[in-house]
Design an enzyme around this catalytic site. Structure first.
Site, PDB file in Angstrom:
ATOM      1  N   GLN A  87      49.090  25.100  47.693  1.00 14.96           N
ATOM      2  CA  GLN A  87      49.925  24.866  48.875  1.00 14.96           C
ATOM      3  C   GLN A  87      51.383  24.628  48.481  1.00 14.96           C
ATOM      4  O   GLN A  87      52.307  25.207  49.047  1.00 14.96           O
ATOM      5  CB  GLN A  87      49.368  23.675  49.656  1.00 14.96           C
ATOM      6  N   THR A 122      55.775  17.467  40.581  1.00 17.82           N
ATOM      7  CA  THR A 122      56.813  18.066  41.437  1.00 17.82           C
ATOM      8  C   THR A 122      56.245  18.242  42.839  1.00 17.82           C
ATOM      9  O   THR A 122      55.968  19.350  43.271  1.00 17.82           O
ATOM     10  CB  THR A 122      57.237  19.442  40.889  1.00 17.82           C
ATOM     11  N   PHE A 161      38.661  18.374  45.195  1.00 19.28           N
ATOM     12  CA  PHE A 161      39.070  19.663  45.784  1.00 19.28           C
ATOM     13  C   PHE A 161      38.271  20.836  45.232  1.00 19.28           C
ATOM     14  O   PHE A 161      38.296  21.931  45.779  1.00 19.28           O
ATOM     15  CB  PHE A 161      40.576  19.884  45.646  1.00 19.28           C
ATOM     16  N   CYS A 187      48.427  22.726  43.364  1.00 22.50           N
ATOM     17  CA  CYS A 187      49.348  23.845  43.154  1.00 22.50           C
ATOM     18  C   CYS A 187      49.456  24.827  44.314  1.00 22.50           C
ATOM     19  O   CYS A 187      50.573  25.202  44.688  1.00 22.50           O
ATOM     20  CB  CYS A 187      48.938  24.627  41.918  1.00 22.50           C
TER      21      CYS A 187
END
Ligand code: UDX
Ligand code: ADP
Length: 467
Positions: free
Chosen positions: A279, A93, A339, A277
Site C-alpha cells: 500500500q 518510511t 498479514f 510495502c
C-alpha cells in the site's frame, strides 16, 4: 574500498534479517545493527532465541551462528556510524499522516534524521546505502544533506532496494532472484557500487547482481511492489465474479497461471493484501505521478488499492449479512491476525480492517494467532482510533488456542493462511460452537467438503458461496 565494518541503522524486519545474512556470509566483515529502540535491541540480544523481535523461519540459527562473532546489536548509534566504512539506512518510511502529501507520500523524517546524524558524526569517507523503500530521488536528498552539513567528508550514496518478503526473508536473502544496486556513474560512484557488489558476490552468483543508475533502482522497487499488488487485486476482482457465477477462483488461477506469460505466483485470492510495502509503495507511486500532473497514471495505480479496500470490506459485509444481518453481541472467532503466514508482522493486515468493521457492528471477537502478541493486536486497533482503548479490550480478546477462541462462537473467520489451521480438530471446534456454525475462509486454505460433512456452513473466498 574494501569494506571491513558495516553499520546498519534500523533493526527492524528489513535491517535485522539482512544484516544477519551478510554477517553469516562475510565472516571477515564486522556488522553492527543499531536502533534507537532499546527494547528492540535488547530483544535482538536475548539469549532466548524465541524472543527475537522479528519472527522468520531459520533466522534464529543464523543469529546464533553470527551474533557475538561479527554481528552485533547496539543502541550506540554514533559510535557505530563513526567506525563504519559502509552504512545501511534501514529505518521505517511510513506514509505521511500530516501536511502535504498526507495519506500518499512517504514520511522521510526518519531518513533525514539519519542523514543528518551521519553527517554530524562522520570523520572519514563513507558509502551510504539506502535500504528502506523510498520515493524516487530520495538518494539525491540524502546526498544534499550529507554534502552540505558534513565535516568535509566524501559520501557515496547507493540505492540497494530490498526484495525480501516476510515469512521467507532468510531464503530470499540467501537465494535472491536478483540484487539491485544503483549508484552514480562517476569514478567514485562506480567504486562504491563495486564495494557493495563484492559483498553480495560472497554468496550471490554474479549474473544476479544488477547495477543501474540510482533513480532506476529506486523506481524498480516501487514498480515491483506495484506489479505484485496489482496481481493480487486482479485475482481478487475475479474472485467476486466467481462467487456470483459459480466459477471457482482456484480453478481460474490454476488455468491462467499455467500460461507461461502469466506464471503461477501471486494468483491466490485473499481477503486482501497487507504488509508494510504494497500500500505504501503504491501510494507513493500515485503521489509521484500526481506531482508530475500524470493524473491518469495516478488513477490507474490507485485502483489497485481501492480494489483491496473493497475486498476487505465485502468480506466483513458478507459475515454480517450471512449472520442474519446482525452480529451485535455475537461471538466471532478470528483465526490469524498477521498479514500473511510465517511472520509476526501485522502492518496493514486485512484482519485489522475486518475487525474494525465488525466491532463497529458491535460484534464480540476472539482472536487466535500463533505468533502475534496481544499488545500488538490492541496497538493495531488503537491506531485506528475508532473506539477508546478500554472498549477495544472489552470487545476483543486474544486466546492462546483455537478451541478456546471458538467456544460458543457463531462464526469463524480465517484471516491468515497459517498451515496449522488445516490440521485443527475441526469436529471438536464444531461441537463447541453455536449452531448453525459458519466458517468464512478468507484465505481459501480449508477443505470445505470435509468441513461441510461435519456440519459447518462454509463460505470460501472466490468459490460458489453456500453461506
Ligand atoms: C512484499 C514484496 O513481495 C517484497 O519483494 C518486498 O521487498 C516487500 O513487500 P511482503 O509484504 O513481505 O513482501 O509479502 P508478500 O509475500 O509480497 O505478500 C503481501 C501481501 O499479499 C500479503 O498480505 C499476502 O497474503 C498477499 N498475497 C500474496 C495474496 O493475497 N495473494 C497472493 O497470491 C500473494
Ligand atoms: P522495516 O520493515 O522497514 O524494517 P521497521 O519499523 O521494522 O521497518 O524497522 C525500522 C527501525 O528503524 C525501527 O526499529 C526504528 O526504531 C528504527 N529507527 C527509526 N529511526 C531511527 C534512527 N534515527 N536511528 C536509529 N534507528 C531508527
Amino acid at each position: 574500498m574494501n569494506i571491513k565494518k558495516i553499520c546498519c541503522i534500523g533493526a527492524g524486519y528489513v535491517g535485522g534479517p539482512t544484516m544477519a545474512v551478510i554477517a553469516q556470509k562475510c565472516p571477515l566483515i564486522n556488522v553492527t545493527v543499531v536502533d534507537i529502540n532499546t527494547d528492540r535491541i535488547a530483544a535482538w540480544n536475548s539469549n532466548d532465541l524465541s524472543k527475537l523481535p522479528v519472527y522468520e523461519p531459520d533466522l534464529d540459527s543464523i543469529i546464533k551462528e553470527a551474533r557475538g562473532r561479527n554481528l552485533f546489536f547496539s543502541t550506540e548509534v554514533d559510535n557505530a556510524i563513526d567506525a563504519a566504512d559502509m552504512i545501511f539506512i534501514s529505518v521505517n518510511t511510513p506514509t505521511k499522516t500530516y501536511g502535504k502529501g498526507k495519506g500518499l507520500a512517504a514520511d522521510l523524517k526518519y531518513i533525514e534524521l539519519c542523514a543528518r546524524q551521519i553527517a554530524r558524526v562522520s570523520r572519514q569517507d563513507k558509502i551510504v546505502v539506502e535500504k528502506s523503500t523510498l520515493p524516487v530521488r530520495t538518494a539525491s536528498a540524502i546526498k544534499s544533506i550529507l554534502d552540505n552539513t558534513g565535516n568535509g567528508v566524501q559520501f557515496q550514496i547507493l540505492s540497494n532496494p530490498e526484495f525480501l518478503a516476510e515469512g521467507t526473508a532468510v531464503k530470499d536473502l540467501l537465494e535472491p532472484d536478483r540484487v539491485l544496486i544503483g549508484g552514480d556513474s562517476t569514478k567514485e560512484g562506480k567504486g562504491a557500487i563495486q564495494s557493495l557488489v563484492d559483498i553480495y558476490a560472497n554468496w550471490v552468483p554474479k549474473d544476479r547482481i544488477l547495477t543501474t543508475n540510482v533513480w532506476s533502482s529506486e523506481l524498480s522497487k516501487l514498480t515491483a511492489n506495484a506489479f505484485l499488488a496489482q496481481r493480487v487485486s486482479s485475482i481478487n476482482a475475479m474472485s467476486v465474479i466467481c462467487e456470483k457465477t459459480g466459477a471457482d477462483i482456484n480453478e481460474v488461477s490454476k488455468a491462467i497461471g499455467m500460461d507461461s506469460r502469466i506464471g503461477p505466483k501471486f494468483l491466490e485470492s485473499s481477503v486482501g493484501f497487507g504488509g508494510s510495502c504494497f500500500q505504501k509503495d503504491i501510494l507513493n507511486l500515485v503521489y509521484i505521478a500526481k506531482s508530475y500532473g500524470l493524473n491518469e497514471v495516478a488513477d490507474y495505480w490507485e485502483q489497485v488499492i481501492l480494489m483491496n479496500d473493497y475486498q476487505k470490506n465485502r468480506f466483513s459485509d458478507n459475515i454480517v449479512s450471512t449472520l442474519y444481518n446482525t452480529v451485535s453481541g455475537k461471538k466471532i472467532t478470528f483465526l490469524g491476525w498477521a498479514f500473511k503466514k510465517d511472520t509476526n508482522d501485522t502492518r496493514e493486515s486485512a484482519a485489522i480492517q475486518v475487525a474494525d468493521n465488525l466491532l463497529n457492528e458491535r460484534a464480540y471477537i476472539e482472536v487466535y494467532d500463533p505468533k502475534v502478541t496481544e499488545e500488538r493486536i490492541y496497538a493495531d486497533l488503537e491506531h485506528l482510533n475508532s473506539r477508546n482503548p478500554e472498549e477495544n479490550r472489552e470487545l476483543l480478546k486474544i486466546r492462546q488456542n483455537p478451541y478456546q477462541a471458538s467456544e460458543n462462537s457463531h462464526a469463524i473467520a480465517v484471516l491468515t493462511e497459517w498451515d496449522e489451521f488445516k490440521t485443527f480438530d475441526w469436529q471438536k471446534i464444531y461441537d463447541n460452537m453455536k449452531k448453525p456454525a459458519f466458517i468464512f475462509d478468507g484465505r481459501g486454505i480449508l477443505d470445505t467438503k470435509t468441513l461441510e460433512k461435519i456440519g459447518f456452513i462454509c463460505y470460501q473466498i472466490g468459490s460458489g458461496t453456500k453461506a
